[in-house]
Write a protein that holds these residues in place. Structure first.
Motif: not given
Length: 153
Positions: A144-149
């Motif tokens: 769910t936060i992969a793009d931000r990571l």
């Protein structure tokens, strides 16, 4: 060459699928952890050895990638495993999770849902009955936060 297939090794009857290469990477990560040795060192001992099956390029990529990014991978796993420390996790699950996080965040050619599905499949094959749900939950939270990571890696 078909997508997802690696070129055949001269000592093998056919191409090594990415799924097989991924499984071999998880097995090596697990073995290195059990032996308390570096996974890349274990890998180097296997590559080119005549007494073991050939090691696929993608296996090498995953083992080297997990080793290179292990500190960050382990931080993410600790943050998103909800009540589980890395030390409490079954070692096979930890190897599967490390490979899954590596593929999600550093393998541009592996979509997040594929990385998660493959990790869940490996957990089904290699670990306990509860492991697929656990692996899916942890990787799903990271997904769910992969793009931000990826933007800050």
């Amino acid at each position: 060459m078909a997508e997802g297939k690696l070129p055949p090794h001269p000592n093998r009857g056919g191409p090594i699928s990415r799924r097989q290469a991924r499984r071999r990477a998880v097995e090596m990560l697990y073995e290195a952890a059990q032996r308390d040795t570096d996974a890349v060192t274990l890998l180097a001992d296997r590559v080119g050895a005549v007494e073991v099956d050939p090691v696929a390029d993608y296996t090498i990529t995953v083992v080297e990638g997990v080793t290179t990014h292990r500190e960050r991978i382990d931080e993410l796993l600790a943050q998103h495993s909800q009540g589980w420390t890395l030390e409490r996790m079954p070692p096979v699950d930890l190897a599967v999770l490390r490979a899954g996080v590596y593929e999600m965040l550093w393998s541009a050619d592996v979509p997040d849902p594929v990385a998660i599905d493959e990790a869940v499949g490996l957990a089904k094959e290699l670990s306990t009955d509860d492991s697929p749900r656990f692996v899916n939950g942890v990787l799903g939270r990271i997904g769910t936060i992969a793009d931000r990571l990826r933007a800050v890696l």
